[in-house]
Design a protein around this motif. Sequence first.
Motif, mmCIF file in Angstrom:
data_model
loop_
_atom_site.group_PDB
_atom_site.id
_atom_site.type_symbol
_atom_site.label_atom_id
_atom_site.label_comp_id
_atom_site.label_asym_id
_atom_site.label_seq_id
_atom_site.Cartn_x
_atom_site.Cartn_y
_atom_site.Cartn_z
ATOM 1 N N GLY A 317 0.766 -1.205 -0.031
ATOM 2 C CA GLY A 317 -0.135 -0.055 0.005
ATOM 3 C C GLY A 317 1.030 1.331 0.005
ATOM 4 O O GLY A 317 0.662 2.041 -0.700
ATOM 5 N N ALA A 318 1.876 1.284 0.824
ATOM 6 C CA ALA A 318 2.856 2.460 0.570
ATOM 7 C C ALA A 318 3.348 2.801 -0.169
ATOM 8 O O ALA A 318 3.769 3.753 -0.825
ATOM 9 C CB ALA A 318 3.691 2.275 2.078
ATOM 10 N N LEU A 319 4.072 1.546 -0.930
ATOM 11 C CA LEU A 319 4.836 1.529 -2.309
ATOM 12 C C LEU A 319 3.749 1.908 -3.517
ATOM 13 O O LEU A 319 4.167 2.613 -4.530
ATOM 14 C CB LEU A 319 5.347 0.065 -2.476
ATOM 15 C CG LEU A 319 6.285 -0.149 -1.512
ATOM 16 C CD1 LEU A 319 6.978 -1.469 -2.012
ATOM 17 C CD2 LEU A 319 7.719 0.757 -1.594
ATOM 18 N N SER A 320 2.780 1.659 -3.459
ATOM 19 C CA SER A 320 1.429 2.040 -4.465
ATOM 20 C C SER A 320 1.613 3.306 -4.730
ATOM 21 O O SER A 320 1.492 3.729 -5.938
ATOM 22 C CB SER A 320 0.196 1.187 -4.214
ATOM 23 O OG SER A 320 -0.217 1.932 -3.348
ATOM 24 N N VAL A 321 1.437 4.123 -3.697
ATOM 25 C CA VAL A 321 1.319 5.693 -3.827
ATOM 26 C C VAL A 321 2.403 6.065 -4.634
ATOM 27 O O VAL A 321 2.451 7.071 -5.337
ATOM 28 C CB VAL A 321 0.830 6.267 -2.354
ATOM 29 C CG1 VAL A 321 0.709 7.796 -2.644
ATOM 30 C CG2 VAL A 321 -0.184 5.390 -1.666
ATOM 31 N N LEU A 322 3.691 5.549 -4.200
ATOM 32 C CA LEU A 322 5.048 6.243 -4.556
ATOM 33 C C LEU A 322 4.882 5.967 -6.107
ATOM 34 O O LEU A 322 5.707 6.726 -6.778
ATOM 35 C CB LEU A 322 5.882 5.709 -3.989
ATOM 36 C CG LEU A 322 6.345 5.861 -2.688
ATOM 37 C CD1 LEU A 322 7.530 5.152 -1.971
ATOM 38 C CD2 LEU A 322 6.426 7.326 -2.339
ATOM 39 N N THR A 323 4.109 5.067 -6.689
ATOM 40 C CA THR A 323 4.226 4.887 -8.254
ATOM 41 C C THR A 323 3.737 6.151 -9.027
ATOM 42 O O THR A 323 4.155 6.388 -10.078
ATOM 43 C CB THR A 323 3.363 3.507 -8.663
ATOM 44 O OG1 THR A 323 2.025 3.911 -8.291
ATOM 45 C CG2 THR A 323 4.085 2.331 -7.916
ATOM 46 N N LEU A 324 2.798 6.967 -8.251
ATOM 47 C CA LEU A 324 2.112 8.101 -8.737
ATOM 48 C C LEU A 324 3.210 9.195 -8.966
ATOM 49 O O LEU A 324 2.989 10.128 -9.738
ATOM 50 C CB LEU A 324 0.998 8.558 -7.897
ATOM 51 C CG LEU A 324 -0.148 7.573 -7.738
ATOM 52 C CD1 LEU A 324 -1.138 8.161 -6.666
ATOM 53 C CD2 LEU A 324 -0.855 7.320 -9.204
ATOM 54 N N LEU A 325 4.307 9.230 -8.312
ATOM 55 C CA LEU A 325 5.481 9.889 -8.760
ATOM 56 C C LEU A 325 6.371 9.760 -10.067
ATOM 57 O O LEU A 325 6.998 10.654 -10.372
ATOM 58 C CB LEU A 325 6.448 9.960 -7.560
ATOM 59 C CG LEU A 325 5.955 10.181 -6.232
ATOM 60 C CD1 LEU A 325 7.224 9.944 -5.143
ATOM 61 C CD2 LEU A 325 5.398 11.556 -6.015
ATOM 62 N N SER A 326 5.883 8.583 -10.757
ATOM 63 C CA SER A 326 6.608 8.259 -11.826
ATOM 64 C C SER A 326 6.161 9.001 -13.004
ATOM 65 O O SER A 326 6.629 8.865 -14.071
ATOM 66 C CB SER A 326 6.620 6.718 -11.934
ATOM 67 O OG SER A 326 6.989 5.968 -10.942
ATOM 68 N N GLY A 327 4.787 9.612 -13.014
ATOM 69 C CA GLY A 327 4.066 10.292 -14.035
ATOM 70 C C GLY A 327 2.814 10.158 -14.069
ATOM 71 O O GLY A 327 2.183 9.459 -13.088
ATOM 72 N N SER A 328 1.970 10.625 -14.968
ATOM 73 C CA SER A 328 0.694 10.758 -15.163
ATOM 74 C C SER A 328 0.126 9.792 -16.199
ATOM 75 O O SER A 328 -1.090 10.127 -16.455
ATOM 76 C CB SER A 328 0.134 12.427 -15.238
ATOM 77 O OG SER A 328 0.645 12.609 -16.406
ATOM 78 N N SER A 329 0.936 9.268 -16.744
ATOM 79 C CA SER A 329 0.328 8.216 -17.822
ATOM 80 C C SER A 329 -0.611 7.293 -17.315
ATOM 81 O O SER A 329 -0.664 6.805 -16.339
ATOM 82 C CB SER A 329 1.304 7.459 -18.626
ATOM 83 O OG SER A 329 2.129 6.663 -17.607
ATOM 84 N N LEU A 330 -1.546 6.707 -18.623
ATOM 85 C CA LEU A 330 -2.636 5.710 -17.913
ATOM 86 C C LEU A 330 -1.989 4.471 -17.684
ATOM 87 O O LEU A 330 -2.361 3.760 -16.532
ATOM 88 C CB LEU A 330 -3.450 5.417 -19.406
ATOM 89 C CG LEU A 330 -4.813 4.647 -18.927
ATOM 90 C CD1 LEU A 330 -5.583 5.514 -18.127
ATOM 91 C CD2 LEU A 330 -5.326 4.382 -20.306
ATOM 92 N N THR A 331 -0.904 4.147 -17.880
ATOM 93 C CA THR A 331 -0.034 2.630 -17.375
ATOM 94 C C THR A 331 0.252 2.928 -16.035
ATOM 95 O O THR A 331 -0.040 1.991 -15.242
ATOM 96 C CB THR A 331 1.273 2.504 -18.350
ATOM 97 O OG1 THR A 331 0.999 2.576 -19.734
ATOM 98 C CG2 THR A 331 2.201 1.531 -17.963
ATOM 99 N N ILE A 332 0.853 4.244 -15.467
ATOM 100 C CA ILE A 332 1.151 4.382 -14.119
ATOM 101 C C ILE A 332 -0.182 4.157 -13.315
ATOM 102 O O ILE A 332 -0.166 3.579 -11.992
ATOM 103 C CB ILE A 332 1.529 5.851 -13.879
ATOM 104 C CG1 ILE A 332 3.097 5.941 -14.725
ATOM 105 C CG2 ILE A 332 1.870 6.107 -12.290
ATOM 106 C CD1 ILE A 332 4.332 4.805 -14.109
#
Length: 427
Positions: A317-332
């Motif tokens: 759960g904690a790591l999932s939110v950090l993925t949003l820092l990678s960009g705003s693409s649909l894949t992310i």
Amino acid sequence: MLTCPDMRDSWHWFLKNTLIRYKDFQFSFIIMKKFLEAYKGINRTVWIFTVVMFINRVGAMVMPFLSIWLKEEINLSLAQTGLLIGVMGAGIIAGSYLGGFLSQKIGSLKTIKLSLLLMGIFLILVYYSSDIIVLTVLLFILGCVQEWTRPATLYFFTQSLKPENLPKASALYRLAVNIAFAVGTTLGGLLTAISYAALFWVDAITCWFALIFILVALKGFNDKKETEKQKIINSGKTNLRIFYFITIILFYYTLFFVFFNSYPLYLKDFCKIDESTIGILISGNAVIIILFEIQLVNYIGKRNLNTRAVGVGLLVGALSVLTLLSGSSLTIQIIFIILLTISEMLCLPYLWAIAAYLGKESNKNIITWYSFFGSVAFMISPVITNFVAEKSGYDIAWIMISVFGFISLAFFILLRNSGEIFLKSES
């Protein structure tokens, strides 16, 4: 007329297709059998109760459209609409505590019956009220009485099942709620096209129908026996372990509820994703839960991996939110939703079971506090996330929310190291 070769070809075609269909049917039967086996251990009473909650949740159509109704039909300003929704949220917080209190005093099933009766009444009263002061009072009461079912449901499951079957019951309940929410929201949208009167009345009628169903189907259920069992389950004193658990609930649920509150706004405003795509993305969470959660819970239960599952779930759960820092693409966004849903499936069914354990060993009010702080998290999650996002940007907001996840993981480690956290079977 068919010649012999033609007849042989036709016969071969018939056998081939029949065998293929038989194999497909056999495969489907095996899948269905495994799916049903995953629910083994859940008794008839809990199945009936889950059907009741499904009926009620299908009818819960007003909430997704309440703010639109207040603004468009009652002609309130945006600020007034937000105020009334906030007041209803305060009622939900109060109801989460009062529902636990009533479950202990009069029994969980009686609390749910009373909630269903009053929900229908206050839905109708809300619709036919246009004065803002009256609406404010009625929405507070409506939020309060509808929330009684949440702690009462946990009490009911705790009293009706063996300890090791609580995660399965939670998964079954969440399966019913997710399907019902998808169906109810769709029906609600269709009803608003007819009239808002139809929306409110159908919601109220489904509450009363669920009440009638529970009165008939669970007629012989002894609520007095439940209350006696509650006193056994919830004996004990408050200790540090309760503080650890409440902290986990507050921080993890604040992270989790971002998905339903602030995240759709982020998709719309920051990622520039249209509403229809947002709807598909959000519904992906429910689809994954419907398809996989009960199988995952069954797998974890058979291998006695409950404690490890919660720890991994909090970390994911904690790591999932950090993925949003990678960009705003649909894949992310898809990666984020998959990871957060995995976290949800690993955590939520077992947090119920931990609440049951601590309720038995430590504190008679732990189930009530579990519901109460879950409701508090639901209220504060969009407030703090949106505030930080507006002042400092979404990246800072996501880092903050991720830190909440790591805090919940740290307190879970403290809780795990302090002693047992899951009930053992008494059979």
